[in-house]
Design a protein around this motif. Structure first.
Motif, PDB file in Angstrom:
ATOM      1  N   VAL A  88       0.819  -1.216   0.000  1.00  0.00           N
ATOM      2  CA  VAL A  88       0.000   0.000   0.000  1.00  0.00           C
ATOM      3  C   VAL A  88       0.849   1.261   0.000  1.00  0.00           C
ATOM      4  CG1 VAL A  88      -1.752   1.298   1.270  1.00  0.00           C
ATOM      5  CG2 VAL A  88      -1.883  -1.189   1.156  1.00  0.00           C
ATOM      6  N   VAL A 105       0.818   5.034   5.194  1.00  0.00           N
ATOM      7  CA  VAL A 105      -0.523   5.078   5.761  1.00  0.00           C
ATOM      8  C   VAL A 105      -0.450   5.806   7.096  1.00  0.00           C
ATOM      9  CG1 VAL A 105      -2.454   3.710   6.640  1.00  0.00           C
ATOM     10  CG2 VAL A 105      -1.152   2.887   4.688  1.00  0.00           C
ATOM     11  N   THR A 108      -7.939  -0.533   8.048  1.00  0.00           N
ATOM     12  CA  THR A 108      -7.640   0.476   7.025  1.00  0.00           C
ATOM     13  C   THR A 108      -6.758  -0.119   5.932  1.00  0.00           C
ATOM     14  OG1 THR A 108      -7.819   2.301   8.608  1.00  0.00           O
ATOM     15  CG2 THR A 108      -6.570   2.720   6.591  1.00  0.00           C
ATOM     16  N   ARG A 133      -8.619  -2.835   3.783  1.00  0.00           N
ATOM     17  CA  ARG A 133      -9.476  -2.287   2.718  1.00  0.00           C
ATOM     18  C   ARG A 133      -8.662  -1.897   1.488  1.00  0.00           C
ATOM     19  NH1 ARG A 133     -12.294  -0.138   7.227  1.00  0.00           N
ATOM     20  NH2 ARG A 133     -11.013   1.756   7.202  1.00  0.00           N
ATOM     21  N   GLU A 134      -7.489  -1.300   1.730  1.00  0.00           N
ATOM     22  CA  GLU A 134      -6.646  -0.891   0.605  1.00  0.00           C
ATOM     23  C   GLU A 134      -6.085  -2.110  -0.131  1.00  0.00           C
ATOM     24  OE1 GLU A 134      -6.237   2.201  -0.549  1.00  0.00           O
ATOM     25  OE2 GLU A 134      -7.709   2.776   0.979  1.00  0.00           O
ATOM     26  N   LYS A 194      -8.552  -3.804  -2.511  1.00  0.00           N
ATOM     27  CA  LYS A 194      -8.932  -3.039  -3.706  1.00  0.00           C
ATOM     28  C   LYS A 194      -8.142  -3.513  -4.924  1.00  0.00           C
ATOM     29  CE  LYS A 194     -10.274   1.319  -1.471  1.00  0.00           C
ATOM     30  NZ  LYS A 194      -9.906   2.758  -1.304  1.00  0.00           N
TER      31      LYS A 194
END
Length: 240
Positions: free
Chosen positions: A98, A101, A114, A117-118, A121
Motif C-alpha cells: 500500500v 498510511v 484500514t 481495505r486498501e 482493492k
C-alpha cells in the motif's frame, strides 16, 4: 601411466571429504533462508508481536498508536515475516504493497482494517492484516500526558496568581484553590470571588462568598473547581 591414473582416482575420491572439512564451506542458500527469515521478525531486542497473531479478532482496540512507537505489521496471505518499524514523526507507517498510511491516533485494529481495505482493492481478494505495538515511545507519551493535564487559572488579589493543575483523581473546592494560591492578599474581596466557567451556552459567572466558607463553615457553598475554570479575586472597595 597406471600409477598416474590411480593417483587421479584417489584425489577425486578425497575431494568431497576435503570440501566438507573446509572452514569456508557454506550451507546451501535454500536451507539458510528460513533462518534469516526467522531472525528478521525482530528489530534489535524488541520482539515483533504481529509474528504470533493469527486473527484480526484479537487485535487491540484500546491503545492508540503514537509517533515514535515501534509496531509490527503482517499480512497472513502474503506468507512473509512481520514488518517491524518505528512510526514516523508525521504519524505514518509503511504498509506492505500500500505504501505510506497514517497510523497516529489509530488503534491496532483500526489501522489493520484500514490497510485491509486498501489491499483488497488491488492486491488481494481477501486480506488478513495483524498489527501489534511492540514498544511504546515512553518519552513522547509522558510529554503528551503533561500537555493533556487539566488545569484552572487564578487571578487577582491572592499570594500566587497563575495556572494550577487540576487533579483528575480528587476534587478541589474553591476554598482549597484559594489556599493553594497562598491565600488572600491584603484588600481582597473575600465575599465575592468570581468563577468564570465554560458551558455549552457560553461563559457563566459564579459568585462565591469564600469568607463565609472559611469563617463560618458554610461548606454547602464550597463548590468544586472544574477544568478551565478562571477564578478572579477582585480588590475590595474601601470607602473613606
Amino acid at each position: 601411466m597406471k600409477k598416474l591414473s590411480l593417483s587421479l582416482l584417489l584425489l577425486a575420491m578425497a575431494l568431497p571429504a576435503l570440501k566438507a572439512q573446509d572452514p569456508g564451506f557454506r550451507i546451501p542458500e535454500s536451507s539458510s533462508r528460513s533462518t534469516r527469515q526467522a531472525a528478521s521478525a525482530t528489530t534489535g531486542s524488541v520482539n515483533a508481536g504481529a509474528a504470533v497473531l493469527s486473527s484480526m479478532d484479537v487485535l487491540d482496540n484500546n491503545q492508540t498508536i503514537a509517533a515514535g512507537d515501534t509496531i509490527s505489521i503482517r499480512i497472513l496471505e502474503d506468507r512473509r515475516d512481520a514488518l517491524q518499524q518505528v512510526v514516523a514523526v508525521t504519524g505514518e507507517v509503511q504498509a506492505p504493497y500500500v505504501g505510506l498510511v497514517s497510523a497516529k491516533g489509530k488503534t491496532c485494529r483500526d489501522l489493520a482494517f484500514t490497510i485491509k481495505r486498501e489491499l483488497e482493492k488491488n492486491f488481494f481478494q481477501h486480506a488478513t492484516v495483524v498489527i501489534a505495538i511492540d514498544k511504546i515511545n515512553v518519552e513522547d507519551a509522558m510529554r503528551m500526558r503533561e500537555v493533556d493535564l487539566e488545569f484552572y487559572v487564578m487571578f487577582g488579589i491572592v499570594a500566587r496568581q497563575g495556572k494550577y493543575d487540576l487533579p483528575t483523581n480528587e476534587d478541589i473546592s474553591i476554598s482549597q484553590a484559594i489556599l493553594r494560591a497562598g491565600g488572600f492578599a491584603q484588600f481582597a474581596n473575600k465575599e465575592k470571588v468570581k468563577i468564570i466557567r465554560k458551558t455549552p451556552q457560553g461563559n457563566k459567572t459564579i459568585l462565591v462568598n469564600v469568607d463565609g466558607i472559611m469563617r463560618q463553615g458554610d461548606l454547602e457553598r464550597d463548590i468544586f473547581i472544574r477544568k478551565d475554570d478562571v477564578i478572579i479575586v477582585e480588590e475590595k472597595t474601601v470607602n473613606f
